[in-house]
Write a protein that holds these residues in place. Structure first.
Motif, short mmCIF file in Angstrom:
data_model
loop_
_atom_site.label_atom_id
_atom_site.label_comp_id
_atom_site.label_asym_id
_atom_site.label_seq_id
_atom_site.Cartn_x
_atom_site.Cartn_y
_atom_site.Cartn_z
N PHE A 117 0.83 -1.21 0.00
CA PHE A 117 0.00 0.00 0.00
C PHE A 117 0.86 1.26 0.00
O PHE A 117 1.83 1.37 0.75
CB PHE A 117 -0.88 0.04 1.24
N PHE A 119 -0.01 5.28 0.51
CA PHE A 119 -1.14 6.13 0.89
C PHE A 119 -0.87 7.60 0.58
O PHE A 119 0.27 8.05 0.61
CB PHE A 119 -1.42 6.00 2.39
N GLN A 120 -1.96 8.30 0.35
CA GLN A 120 -1.85 9.75 0.12
C GLN A 120 -1.24 10.44 1.35
O GLN A 120 -0.42 11.32 1.24
CB GLN A 120 -3.24 10.32 -0.17
N GLN A 121 -1.71 10.01 2.55
CA GLN A 121 -1.24 10.68 3.77
C GLN A 121 -0.11 9.91 4.46
O GLN A 121 0.11 10.08 5.65
CB GLN A 121 -2.42 10.88 4.73
N HIS A 123 0.80 7.75 6.28
CA HIS A 123 0.46 6.87 7.39
C HIS A 123 1.68 6.13 7.93
O HIS A 123 1.73 4.90 7.93
CB HIS A 123 -0.64 5.88 7.00
N LEU A 124 2.63 6.90 8.41
CA LEU A 124 3.77 6.31 9.10
C LEU A 124 3.47 6.36 10.59
O LEU A 124 2.81 7.28 11.07
CB LEU A 124 5.05 7.09 8.79
N ILE A 125 3.95 5.36 11.32
CA ILE A 125 3.74 5.36 12.77
C ILE A 125 4.67 6.42 13.36
O ILE A 125 5.89 6.36 13.17
CB ILE A 125 4.05 3.97 13.37
N PRO A 126 4.12 7.41 14.07
CA PRO A 126 4.92 8.59 14.44
C PRO A 126 6.07 8.30 15.40
O PRO A 126 7.04 9.04 15.42
CB PRO A 126 3.90 9.52 15.11
N ASP A 193 -2.85 4.91 -3.42
CA ASP A 193 -4.06 5.72 -3.30
C ASP A 193 -3.66 7.19 -3.23
O ASP A 193 -3.18 7.65 -2.20
CB ASP A 193 -4.81 5.29 -2.03
N GLU A 194 -3.85 7.90 -4.33
CA GLU A 194 -3.46 9.31 -4.44
C GLU A 194 -2.02 9.51 -3.94
O GLU A 194 -1.78 10.25 -2.99
CB GLU A 194 -4.41 10.20 -3.61
#
Lengths: 264, 373
Positions: A117, A119-121, A123-126, A193-194
């Motif tokens: 995957f 992702f547009q944002q 989504h990494l674990i901070p 996704d974007e």
């Protein structure tokens, strides 16, 4: 692409969606294959049909862009291709395996093996470093391997940023970590996704070139995008409107990668 | 397919530790709630473990709870006290009394009691006595607060019993608010030598609750059938009621606090999951199974519960010590035996509080969440 330009492909017309210049589906080569896939959700006293009778296939090594307005069913389609959801009816095969018949646990395992995957944002674990974020995908897949994870980050040009936290990376760098994470388990399908939706022009170009490179190396890329220029990088577009799939046959509007990336 | 495993730099516990540190405020809030729960449970259970002994000890200071009376026709047998002591056990306190009515030098009738001052001092420690006579002094007397008014000279108390005179040396006064205030107490041996009257009453302080007292009375009645064995009803029943009510109060307090803490932990864990829905959705998208995600979340709740047990046990034991010292004037030492119960309580609270967040996790829609919907 406007709806009037596109040819409605439902049911019998689905054959146009393959890579065969004759318009026939090449199921033997298909890494993703949908036959009469419908997804319905129970609404308030009614049934919402988010995806209706979708039939198309994507062959290995193909780069396909999925486009369509909000509410057109893109997310539903991506959920199912990404093995995050199952069809209400129809047959969905990933790598020649019918996912519709799988249990939720089997689907989790299958997803870890087959799908990467992006992702547009991001989504990494901070609270995990770039390296650990990549290793997280290994953790849920099999065994973590630091050397492999480092190599994946070097491949996306982040060899010197492995110990940085996401908050210490730029948007473009975070997206590259996301790409490295998607690649780490060597899945046959990359689901983006974007992927450039949150990036500035310079980083869009970097990510586009990375995707281009991955495609050249034989990865199958399914990319959801609103950006016509990014969509133009793909070999084929699958457009959605009101839950119905419209496909451009092979030979539809294509933009060479060089021209598209030049514009970016 | 290989099973998900732990190696290299990334481990489940490493992720858990980083996650807890990253959400410091939330973690501390949950830890405080779990510590409060474990602390209160430890304190109450520690006190509870010592409660019976402490309350019985307190009740012992109220004096006898069993009275053994000789029949009207005869005094107590000479070995009666020894037999009573034998039946009641070495922890029981007993003292015998002989009574006679004498007249003072002012001509006022007064009840004179013969007894063993040393035994009475232990048995009736609640009596207010300004100075206890030395047991070896044969003519020493304790004057009741009211009885002292009928005596001409407290230092030389002249008494007349059926024409037999005796002069006692009043060494102190006694004040109980009861009938003891109207009596004059003197050593039993001197009393018997003076009046010829032997002891007729044994007062017994039996340690233990109502059941122990009842059982002892039954044994006494069986062994000494000629004697009347009566409980000091108010004391036995009062002790039983207070012990029962204190138990109920403690149970209630533990339950109420546990529920309050459960609500607090529920709120904290729910917020923790809601805040990290995207993280969990990502893990699911990366292939994390429902079991793995649930396991990670429950491990986090369990870690907080265990840390809460450790901290709460220390805090609770200290609180129990302070409460015990303040109320019973004796320290309640930490009881390791309460630890499993405290652990069970905290884990139950954590599990209960994790139910709602676990439902949230089960209903996660990764695609929608990761899309930002």
């Amino acid at each position: 692409m406007s709806v009037s330009e596109a040819k409605v492909v439902t049911g019998q017309l689905a054959n146009l969606s393959g890579n065969d210049p004759s318009g026939n589906t090449r199921d033997d080569c298909a890494v993703i294959s949908l036959k009469h896939v419908t997804r319905e959700y129970a609404g308030h006293g009614s049934v919402v049909r988010a995806l209706e009778d979708a039939t198309f296939s994507i062959v290995a090594g193909e780069w396909v862009a999925i486009t369509g307005p909000s509410g057109s069913g893109k997310s539903t389609l991506v959920n199912m291709i990404g093995c995050l959801d199952r069809p209400t009816s129809g047959e969905l095969k990933i790598d020649n395996i019918n996912t519709a018949a799988m249990t939720a646990t089997e689907l989790d395992r299958f997803r870890a093996d087959k799908i990467g995957f992006i992702f547009q944002q991001f989504h990494l674990i901070p609270y995990l470093s770039a390296l650990e974020n990549v290793m997280l995908a290994q953790y849920f897949h099999s065994m973590t391997d630091e050397t492999e994870a480092k190599t994946a980050l070097q491949r996306v040009g982040l060899g010197d940023r492995i110990s940085h936290l996401p908050s210490e990376l730029s948007g473009g760098e975070q997206q590259r970590v996301c790409i490295a994470r998607a690649l780490i388990n060597n899945p046959p399908i990359l689901l983006a996704d974007e992927p450039t939706g949150n990036l500035d022009a310079a980083n869009q170009k970097i990510v586009a070139e990375l995707l281009q490179d991955l495609h050249r190396n034989g990865h199958t890329i399914v990319m959801v995008t609103h950006d016509p220029e990014m969509a133009g990088l793909a070999q084929r577009r699958i457009a959605l409107s009101h839950g119905k799939v419209f496909c451009h046959p092979v030979g539809g509007p294509m933009v060479t990668l060089r021209r598209a990336t030049d514009r970016l | 397919m290989t099973k998900p495993g732990l190696s290299g730099k990334l481990s489940l516990f490493g992720m858990l530790r980083r996650s807890l540190i990253h959400r410091r405020a939330r973690s501390i809030s949950a830890l405080i709630a779990m510590t409060v729960s474990a602390g209160v449970a430890t304190a109450l259970l520690t006190l509870y473990a010592d409660l019976d002994a402490k309350l019985h000890k307190e009740f012992r200071s109220f004096g006898a709870n069993i009275v053994i009376t000789a029949p009207a026709s005869a005094p107590l047998r000479p070995d009666a006290l020894a037999r009573v002591q034998d039946i009641a056990g070495k922890d029981a306190l007993a003292a015998q009394f002989a009574y006679a009515v004498a007249t003072t030098d002012t001509g006022t009738p007064v009840v004179v009691a013969g007894t063993d001052f040393a035994a009475v001092k232990r048995l009736d420690s609640w009596w207010q006595v300004d100075s206890w006579p030395e047991p070896s002094t044969a003519d020493a007397a304790l004057l009741g607060q009211r009885a002292a008014q009928f005596v001409g000279n407290e230092k030389a108390v002249a008494l007349n019993f059926a024409g037999h005179l005796i002069t006692l040396h009043g060494v102190g006064r006694i004040k109980t608010g009861g009938e003891e205030d109207s009596r004059i107490y003197m050593p039993l041996a001197a009393f018997t030598a003076w009046t010829g009257v032997g002891p007729s009453v044994i007062e017994l302080q039996m340690p233990g609750g109502a059941a122990t007292v009842e059982a002892t009375m039954a044994r006494l009645r069986q062994t000494l059938p000629e004697m009347q064995v009566q409980p000091v009803r108010q004391l036995v029943e009062g002790e039983s009621k207070i012990v029962d009510r204190t138990h109920a109060l403690m149970y209630g307090a533990v339950l109420l606090i546990a529920l309050t803490v459960a609500v607090s932990v529920l709120a904290t864990l729910s917020a923790s999951v809601l805040e990290r829905r995207r993280d969990f959705a990502l893990m699911k998208a990366l292939g994390g199974s429902q079991m793995q995600l649930m396991g990670m979340f429950l491990l986090e709740a369990l870690t907080l519960a265990l840390a809460g047990v450790a901290a709460g046990f220390v805090v609770g034991s200290a609180a129990a010590w302070a409460i015990s010292e303040g109320n019973f004037h004796t320290a309640a030492l930490p009881h390791l035996s309460v630890l499993p119960l405290v652990f069970l309580l905290n884990v139950t609270i954590a599990a209960m509080a994790a139910l709602f967040p676990a439902r949230v996790l089960r209903g996660l829609q990764p695609a929608a969440l990761l899309k930002g919907e």
